[in-house]
Enzyme design. Sequence first.
Site, short mmCIF file in Angstrom:
data_model
loop_
_atom_site.label_atom_id
_atom_site.label_comp_id
_atom_site.label_asym_id
_atom_site.label_seq_id
_atom_site.Cartn_x
_atom_site.Cartn_y
_atom_site.Cartn_z
N ASP A 37 -7.20 -2.60 1.60
CA ASP A 37 -6.71 -0.95 1.39
C ASP A 37 -6.26 -1.36 0.06
OD1 ASP A 37 -5.75 1.11 0.94
OD2 ASP A 37 -4.05 1.64 2.85
N HIS A 38 -6.88 -0.99 -0.89
CA HIS A 38 -6.90 -1.58 -2.13
C HIS A 38 -6.89 -0.01 -3.45
CE1 HIS A 38 -5.47 -5.38 -3.73
NE2 HIS A 38 -5.31 -6.10 -2.27
N GLY A 105 3.60 -3.62 -0.01
CA GLY A 105 2.83 -3.30 -1.24
C GLY A 105 2.60 -4.20 -2.38
N GLU A 106 1.92 -4.15 -2.84
CA GLU A 106 1.90 -4.29 -4.14
C GLU A 106 1.83 -3.35 -5.32
OE1 GLU A 106 -1.56 -4.66 -2.38
OE2 GLU A 106 -0.87 -7.25 -1.34
N ASN A 109 -2.13 -1.50 -6.52
CA ASN A 109 -1.66 -0.39 -6.16
C ASN A 109 -0.80 0.84 -5.80
OD1 ASN A 109 -4.46 -1.50 -5.35
ND2 ASN A 109 -3.09 -2.82 -3.99
N GLY A 173 6.89 -14.10 4.30
CA GLY A 173 8.15 -14.52 3.62
C GLY A 173 9.51 -14.42 5.28
N ALA A 176 10.21 -10.69 5.85
CA ALA A 176 9.13 -9.93 6.31
C ALA A 176 8.74 -10.14 7.80
CB ALA A 176 7.98 -9.70 5.61
#
Length: 319
Positions: A37-38, A105-106, A109, A173, A176
């Site tokens: 999903d991007h 998220g990133e 996006n 990590g 998370a």
Amino acid sequence: MTRYGYFLASEEFTPAELLDQARAAEQAGFSALAISDHYHPWTGEQGQSPFVWSMIGALAQVTSLPVTTFVTCPTMRMHPAVNAQAVATSGVLTGNRFRFGVGSGEALNEHILGTAWPAVDVRLDMLEEAVHIVRALQSGDEVTHRGRHYTVENARLYTVPDEPVPIYVSGFGPKAAALAGRIGDGFVTMTPDADLVGQFRRSGGGQKPVLGGLKVCWGTDRDEAVKTAHRRWPTQFLPGELGQVLPDPAHFEQASTLVTEEMVADGMVCGDDVDEHLRASTAYADTGFDEVYVGQIGPDQQGFFDFYRSNVLPRLNGE
């Protein structure tokens, strides 16, 4: 026993190509689908990025395989209440075969609306609140919520699946992974990391499903496969938190100049050596993963599916 699915890379393929891959994956014997999903691809070379919710609706019409988002950030691009409606409708369309994979998220996006990119602790707090809202709305009851990050007022979903859609939480990590154990119905991570899986299970995950994904580049010419993987997915080899904080495909292209073909050759399965493909997937099974999703890089999708149907999946499945 570990199940093996196919990963649909929406950054690399058009909607029609993704649908063709879904059909081919089912015919080849894969047992499930995952889809990214991007809003943007990682690089311009990849060149695609269709809207995932449209794709899930279409996938529901062309395949009977379960579908999981790998993964959606439900905190910034779309309000959690809107994500909840998309999730519920996807559950209905797929006949309860949809699983909602979520993560923090990133920037690539999520920065597109001009909001500041939060620190990781804030993003994880937002994710936890968003998951709470999505779950509450799946009940079909009216929901009012006033939290630290979101407000929902008199919202009710009238179209909901027979069963709540499972929510699988992604993590790369320990923080998370611990959050996934506490609030998730399962855990998603992209490397066969026993420490992360252990953190998830100790934090409340118990025996809940653990899902992983890997990319390969099948081809009869290994050198050519390495070149294809290097051209299309050098971002797989960027270190640390770059994947979360770089905001634009151009920045990933700049960072990817540090990635050499030798790094790709050493770090990714390329070519047609059956044992190499088997080892890459069984590394996840040996670490306690319940589902592994394999994605083929590049245009030779049918060759990949034929190879996995005949040479890899039967051995992975103990046939």
